[in-house]
Design a protein around this motif. Structure first.
Motif, short mmCIF file in Angstrom:
data_model
loop_
_atom_site.label_atom_id
_atom_site.label_comp_id
_atom_site.label_asym_id
_atom_site.label_seq_id
_atom_site.Cartn_x
_atom_site.Cartn_y
_atom_site.Cartn_z
N TYR A 1 0.78 -1.41 -0.11
CA TYR A 1 0.00 0.04 0.06
C TYR A 1 0.85 1.34 -0.03
CZ TYR A 1 -4.13 -2.69 0.80
OH TYR A 1 -5.25 -3.73 0.81
N THR A 2 1.78 1.13 0.80
CA THR A 2 2.81 2.30 0.84
C THR A 2 4.17 2.31 0.39
OG1 THR A 2 1.97 2.71 3.26
CG2 THR A 2 3.88 4.00 2.64
N TRP A 3 4.35 3.06 -0.91
CA TRP A 3 5.35 2.81 -1.74
C TRP A 3 6.46 4.07 -1.50
CZ3 TRP A 3 5.73 -1.71 -4.36
CH2 TRP A 3 4.65 -2.36 -4.61
N SER A 4 7.71 3.90 -1.52
CA SER A 4 8.75 4.40 -1.94
C SER A 4 8.68 5.41 -3.18
CB SER A 4 9.95 3.74 -1.72
OG SER A 4 10.26 3.14 -2.89
N ALA A 5 9.61 6.77 -2.94
CA ALA A 5 9.33 7.35 -4.21
C ALA A 5 10.09 6.47 -5.30
CB ALA A 5 10.27 8.73 -3.93
N TYR A 6 9.61 6.65 -6.23
CA TYR A 6 10.40 5.70 -7.64
C TYR A 6 11.67 6.18 -7.99
CZ TYR A 6 9.72 9.00 -11.75
OH TYR A 6 9.98 9.96 -12.40
N LYS A 7 12.59 5.46 -8.23
CA LYS A 7 13.81 5.57 -8.89
C LYS A 7 14.01 4.68 -10.24
CE LYS A 7 16.34 5.83 -4.24
NZ LYS A 7 17.04 4.98 -3.33
N THR A 8 14.92 5.23 -10.96
CA THR A 8 14.87 4.51 -12.09
C THR A 8 15.96 3.27 -12.19
OG1 THR A 8 16.86 6.02 -13.04
CG2 THR A 8 14.51 6.67 -13.34
N VAL A 9 15.67 2.44 -12.92
CA VAL A 9 16.77 1.13 -12.94
C VAL A 9 17.67 1.55 -13.89
CG1 VAL A 9 16.68 -1.55 -13.16
CG2 VAL A 9 14.68 -0.33 -12.59
N PRO A 10 19.09 1.70 -13.37
CA PRO A 10 20.00 2.21 -14.22
C PRO A 10 20.11 1.36 -15.56
CG PRO A 10 21.15 1.48 -12.23
CD PRO A 10 19.47 1.31 -12.06
N ASN A 11 20.49 0.03 -15.49
CA ASN A 11 20.92 -0.74 -16.44
C ASN A 11 19.68 -1.05 -17.51
OD1 ASN A 11 22.12 -1.78 -13.71
ND2 ASN A 11 23.67 -1.16 -15.12
N LEU A 12 18.57 -0.82 -16.95
CA LEU A 12 17.47 -1.23 -18.01
C LEU A 12 16.63 0.16 -18.58
CD1 LEU A 12 15.52 -3.91 -15.96
CD2 LEU A 12 17.23 -4.15 -17.44
N SER A 13 17.09 1.17 -18.14
CA SER A 13 16.34 2.41 -18.48
C SER A 13 16.67 3.11 -19.99
CB SER A 13 16.45 3.75 -17.51
OG SER A 13 15.84 3.34 -16.61
N GLY A 14 15.68 3.30 -20.68
CA GLY A 14 16.32 3.87 -22.29
C GLY A 14 16.08 2.92 -23.38
N THR A 15 16.16 1.68 -22.95
CA THR A 15 15.99 0.64 -24.01
C THR A 15 14.93 -0.40 -23.81
OG1 THR A 15 18.25 -0.02 -22.82
CG2 THR A 15 17.85 -0.56 -25.35
N VAL A 16 14.99 -0.90 -22.41
CA VAL A 16 13.73 -2.09 -22.14
C VAL A 16 12.13 -1.48 -21.92
CG1 VAL A 16 13.39 -3.31 -20.14
CG2 VAL A 16 15.70 -3.47 -21.11
N ARG A 17 11.58 -2.28 -22.62
CA ARG A 17 10.00 -2.15 -22.45
C ARG A 17 9.47 -3.15 -21.85
NH1 ARG A 17 7.67 0.65 -26.26
NH2 ARG A 17 6.17 0.50 -25.04
N HIS A 18 8.30 -3.08 -21.51
CA HIS A 18 7.47 -3.90 -20.59
C HIS A 18 7.91 -5.48 -20.66
CE1 HIS A 18 3.14 -5.57 -19.99
NE2 HIS A 18 4.08 -6.22 -18.97
#
Ligand SMILES: *[C@@H]1O[C@H](CO)[C@@H](O)[C@H](O)[C@H]1NC(C)=O
Ligand SMILES: *[C@@H]1O[C@H](CO)[C@@H](O)[C@H](O)[C@H]1NC(C)=O
Length: 303
Positions: free
Chosen positions: A280-297
């Motif tokens: 229910y309570t979620w931390s502020a999101y961060k980006t996954v460094p090695n998957l961002s920019g290329t990887v989709r669903h």
């Protein structure tokens, strides 16, 4: 707490990772077993460069991922969007994936080592229940309560919506014959419906994280039910966790017992993650460094 989570939650083979090592994956070779112990998290995805190629990443901590192989598989026909991964009781890995933007099937491929893949089955989604125009984002779900293996898939009777989640259940361990579909009830909106539904069984409840498509917005919302097929009640809607526009959610368990949700940050173009102790309570999101920019669903497996 760990014991409670281990008992109540079963995402693929996630909970099995908490069992003694030699009880988890008996059919893996010693070499693959060693890889699974040092890098228990596996992420399968397609990329912004191609909808027809499977990419496989592994990680020791669910934060820093390395490419294991990509492309790892190109199916003989159709696309390979939204691959969802399990490690099955036969010791083989299986992915279920979207074969096309429009159509009445999804497909399943298998692999002994995550590197070499073979098409195993094409599952029709057309029946007396629904004749879908679109079949998107099949998601494996091992139900800890019933012990059954299911696939939740987003089906639309109109062209590109409205979508609803439907449940298929494996008839046997071959994963080639499935019963269903049964709609998940209690879920609808006045827009394009709900897509990319990911279930988690926790604390005697079924939780789903599912993308609401409405008024041009894509937000991952949270609903709960006492049965997999519902009826569901939404408990958190809109941009409740500050994830922004996002899709393709999946949830795993971290080594510290917390949940981690990953999602395709649709508007940011980044892959994001966010952690929770209670869903229910979620931390502020961060980006996954090695998957961002290329990887989709894609989907994460903790083996
Ligand atoms: C599993 O491993 C433990 C510890 O190494 C060992 O005592 C036990 O005999 C093993 N069980 C089986 C079924 O191999
Ligand atoms: C993953 O990202 C982290 C943080 O940016 C970086 O330190 C690491 O080298 C990356 N690993 C790979 C395999 O690219």
């Amino acid at each position: 707490m760990l014991a409670v989570i281990a008992f109540c939650l079963w995402i693929g083979a996630a909970a099995a990772a908490l069992l003694p090592a030699n009880l988890t994956t008996p059919a893996l070779s010693p070499e693959l077993f060693k890889r699974a112990v040092s890098n228990p998290y596996v992420f399968t995805a397609f990329t912004s460069a191609s909808e027809s190629n499977l990419y496989v990443y592994t990680s020791s901590d669910a934060t820093s991922f390395s490419l294991l192989k990509g492309p790892a598989y190109t199916p003989p026909t159709g696309l390979i969007r939204d691959p969802s991964l399990i490690l099955h009781t036969d010791g083989l890995y299986y992915i279920a994936y979207t074969t096309d933007w429009s159509g009445q099937n999804f497909a399943i491929a298998s692999s002994s080592d995550l590197l070499t893949w073979t098409r195993k089955a094409t599952i029709s989604t057309s029946s007396s229940v629904i004749k879908p125009v679109n079949t998107w984002a099949p998601e494996f779900f091992k139900d800890a309560k019933t012990g059954k293996l299911n696939i939740v898939v987003s089906l639309s009777t109109g062209s590109y919506g409205p979508f609803l989640p439907y449940v298929f259940t494996a008839s046997d361990s071959s994963l080639t014959t499935w019963s269903g579909p049964t709609v998940m009830s209690g879920i609808s909106n006045s827009g394009l419906g709900y897509i990319d539904t990911f279930p988690v069984y926790y604390n005697n409840q079924y939780h789903i994280f599912t993308k609401a498509e409405s008024n041009g917005q894509k937000h991952v919302e949270h609903a709960v039910a006492s049965a997999l097929t519902g009826p569901y009640s939404f408990v958190q809607t809109g941009d409740f966790a500050g994830w922004g526009q996002a899709e393709g959610p999946c949830v795993t368990v971290l080594p510290n017992g917390k949940f981690r949700l990953f999602a395709d940050g649709f508007s940011s173009g980044k892959y994001i993650y966010s952690d929770s102790s209670d869903l229910y309570t979620w931390s502020a999101y961060k980006t996954v460094p090695n998957l961002s920019g290329t990887v989709r669903h894609g989907t994460v497996l903790r083996q």
